[in-house]
Scaffold this active site. Structure first.
Site, PDB file in Angstrom:
ATOM      1  N   ASP A  39       2.334  10.462   0.065  1.00 33.01           N
ATOM      2  CA  ASP A  39       2.298  11.115   1.372  1.00 33.01           C
ATOM      3  C   ASP A  39       1.637  10.203   2.414  1.00 33.01           C
ATOM      4  O   ASP A  39       0.612   9.577   2.141  1.00 33.01           O
ATOM      5  CB  ASP A  39       1.488  12.414   1.240  1.00 33.01           C
ATOM      6  N   GLU A  80       0.800  -0.444 -16.020  1.00 32.38           N
ATOM      7  CA  GLU A  80       0.218  -0.233 -17.351  1.00 32.38           C
ATOM      8  C   GLU A  80       1.063   0.766 -18.135  1.00 32.38           C
ATOM      9  O   GLU A  80       1.064   0.772 -19.350  1.00 32.38           O
ATOM     10  CB  GLU A  80      -1.188   0.372 -17.237  1.00 32.38           C
TER      11      GLU A  80
HETATM   12  C1  GLC Z   1       3.762  14.355   5.258  1.00 35.53           C
HETATM   13  C2  GLC Z   1       4.406  15.563   4.625  1.00 35.53           C
HETATM   14  C3  GLC Z   1       4.214  16.717   5.554  1.00 35.53           C
HETATM   15  C4  GLC Z   1       2.740  16.965   5.738  1.00 35.53           C
HETATM   16  C5  GLC Z   1       2.030  15.706   6.206  1.00 35.53           C
HETATM   17  C6  GLC Z   1       0.535  15.822   6.066  1.00 35.53           C
HETATM   18  O1  GLC Z   1       4.381  13.961   6.425  1.00 35.53           O
HETATM   19  O2  GLC Z   1       5.739  15.299   4.324  1.00 35.53           O
HETATM   20  O3  GLC Z   1       4.865  17.863   5.100  1.00 35.53           O
HETATM   21  O4  GLC Z   1       2.539  17.970   6.693  1.00 35.53           O
HETATM   22  O5  GLC Z   1       2.399  14.590   5.448  1.00 35.53           O
HETATM   23  O6  GLC Z   1       0.149  15.726   4.732  1.00 35.53           O
END
Ligand code: GLC
Length: 538
Positions: free
Chosen positions: A206, A252
């Site tokens: 993310d 790993e």
């Molecule tokens: C990314 C995710 C989104 C989320 C953001 C904050 O863009 O895809 O859904 O709100 O990160 O974590």
């Protein structure tokens, strides 16, 4: 011999777990529901699933606010169930990719709670800074939250007075971690190991491009001044050291994959894909393309070019849980440039969507996306041709974006609606009712069970495309072919992919293998349609 790792040409299905299938009957999707529907994914023929965050979370941002990275949210199940799921998926030949959220934790994470209570070690894992102004009443810098407003919130210290500010690039309930603190890095490598040890095959990362912040957290340059986007919170070079460390951990275990969510392009994107960093990264320029041949071609070529710089595969995605579903994006007139302004949401209301046209184009886009070399991600529901639920009442919406932008944006709930599996009224076989987000009336024709037996359905088209792709589209290269204006055509070895983004039919040069328009006459590619063909004697 070229690298034949599975992740170089996989079809990965994104499971938005909250809305996939509900096994417990509470209207919220869960692991039990996902396990009960694995057959759908097997029949679709996907190589892997990516599951959106399923960890313990107060759900301030649909699970992207994690309170415990080693626990499953009780709404979704237990770690034991997660392990059964991984085993069952593997038994069907489906790999399992999780979503890791390293930029921020939940405000309810024990680390942040200790930080608020004044523990200096815990504070040093986040970005706390004194405010500016005479009494520290102004945020430490001018950074903005992606969800609107300043990226800083001031805390109240235990004695009741106003204290320092903490940074949150997203919601206030998502405090950013300080990745220059080695304790943070150590913790996340341990979390990766925790899940790798349970058999997971990889992670979607993310906001991968936000982890490292420029030292001193300086003000961002004035965006109005123009020029390329440069910001001290985004795409800092120091981020690459973090991923080199992660790659060592993954190696790993062998045969694992990382896929970055990094909204950067070109050479900057390629940096994340260097051989000792991440395996793959979403190509978001393609996701942002309108259904116009020249716009699509430019974005495709751009993705291919940046991936090739470092020998990585391109990674295609045309819908996900953050953007308007493409069957709706394509249901209005198309700009001759990439989409802008909240996916053109400002046109909602001003131009009625033509959902039949949107679906025709979405079906064509499926053959395009699955016909490209590299890895392709499918977002749950696109195999059913689902549109965006644009008319979802504002009171029902739950996206923090809607709240933080004071209702000025419509948010992302319309693409996160629980899937229709069967039946003619909500909850369409999803599970319990009411569902956590409402489903619209009139979705009966999209239900999986109706499409299952229909040879012309969108589900059947996806199944056939995924199957043929695995058998035939083995050539890792793409050669553009000359084609009439508004038509995109390329060869993958002996196969050709043709996409007609105009409203008018064109002649097709070869034998049809698979077409997006079941009503097409032989030798003709209708408008807003695509075809896979073989050209003999070419
Ligand atoms: C990314 C995710 C989104 C989320 C953001 C904050 O863009 O895809 O859904 O709100 O990160 O974590």
């Amino acid at each position: 011999m070229t690298d034949t790792s599975w992740w170089r040409r996989a079809v990965v299905y994104q499971v938005y777990i909250r809305s996939f299938a509900d096994g417990s009957g509470d209207g919220i999707g869960d692991i039990a529901g996902l396990r009960s529907r694995l057959g759908h994914l097997r029949d679709l023929g996907v190589d892997a699933i990516w599951i959106n965050p399923w960890y313990a979370s107060p759900q301030a941002d649909a699970g992207y606010d994690v309170a415990d990275y080693r626990a499953i949210d009780p709404a979704y199940g237990t770690v034991a169930e997660a392990c059964w799921l991984i085993e069952e998926a593997h038994a069907l030949g489906i790999r399992v990719v999780l979503d890791i959220v390293p930029n921020h934790t939940s405000a309810e994470h024990p680390w942040f709670q200790s930080a608020l209570a004044g523990d200096p070690e815990a504070r040093a894992r986040y970005l706390f800074r004194p405010g500016r102004g005479e009494h520290g009443e102004l945020p430490p810098n001018n950074w903005r939250s992606v969800f609107g407003g300043p990226a800083w919130t001031r805390v109240v210290v235990p004695d009741g007075t106003a204290g320092e500010w903490y940074c949150h690039l997203f919601a206030p309930a998502q405090p950013d971690l300080d990745w220059s603190n080695p304790e943070v890095a150590a913790e996340f490598e341990d979390i990766l190991r925790f899940w790798f040890d349970k058999g997971v095959d990889g992670f979607r990362i993310d906001v991968a491009n936000a982890l490292a912040k420029a030292p001193g957290l300086p003000d961002a340059p004035d965006a109005a001044a123009g020029g390329p986007f440069v910001h001290p919170a985004w795409d800092q070079d120091a981020v690459h050291d973090i991923f080199r460390g992660w790659r060592k951990v993954a190696d790993e275990y062998g045969d694992r994959v990382f896929v970055a969510e990094a909204w950067v392009e070109g050479e900057r994107l390629a940096r994340y894909l260097r051989p000792d960093e991440l395996h793959t990264a979403f190509g978001f320029a393609f996701l942002g393309s309108s259904f116009v041949a020249s716009v699509l071609e430019e974005s495709i070529q751009g993705e291919l070019d940046s991936a090739r710089l470092v020998g990585a595969p391109a990674t295609w995605v045309i819908s996900n849980h953050d953007v308007v579903r493409h069957a709706t994006r394509f249901a209005r007139s198309q700009p001759d440039h990439p989409f802008t302004s909240h996916w053109d949401q400002d046109r909602w209301g001003a131009e009625e969507p033509d959902l039949a046209l949107g679906l025709r184009r979405a079906r064509a886009a499926a053959l395009l996306t699955l016909g490209l070399p590299g890895t392709t991600y499918l977002y749950q529901g696109e195999e059913l041709g689902l549109p965006e639920f644009e008319d979802m009442p504002v009171e029902a919406r739950q996206d923090p974006q809607v709240i933080q932008a004071a209702g000025k944006v419509i948010g992302r709930d319309g693409c996160r609606v629980p899937l229709p599996w069967s039946g003619s009224t909500p909850p369409y076989g999803f599970g319990g009712a009411p569902t956590w987000l409402p489903q619209p009336e009139g979705w009966a024709s999209y239900a999986a069970d109706v499409q299952e037996t229909d040879p012309d359905s969108t589900l059947t088209l996806y199944r056939r495309a995924v199957e043929l792709r695995a058998k035939l589209l083995l050539h890792d290269d793409l050669a553009w072919l000359s084609a009439p204006d508004g038509v995109l055509a390329f060869a993958r070895g002996d196969l050709q992919v043709w996409v007609n983004t105009t409203g008018d039919p064109v002649a097709l040069p070869g034998t049809l293998l698979l077409g997006s328009d079941p009503g097409a006459e032989p030798g003709v590619l209708p408008g807003d349609a695509a075809a896979w063909i073989v050209v003999t004697g070419a």
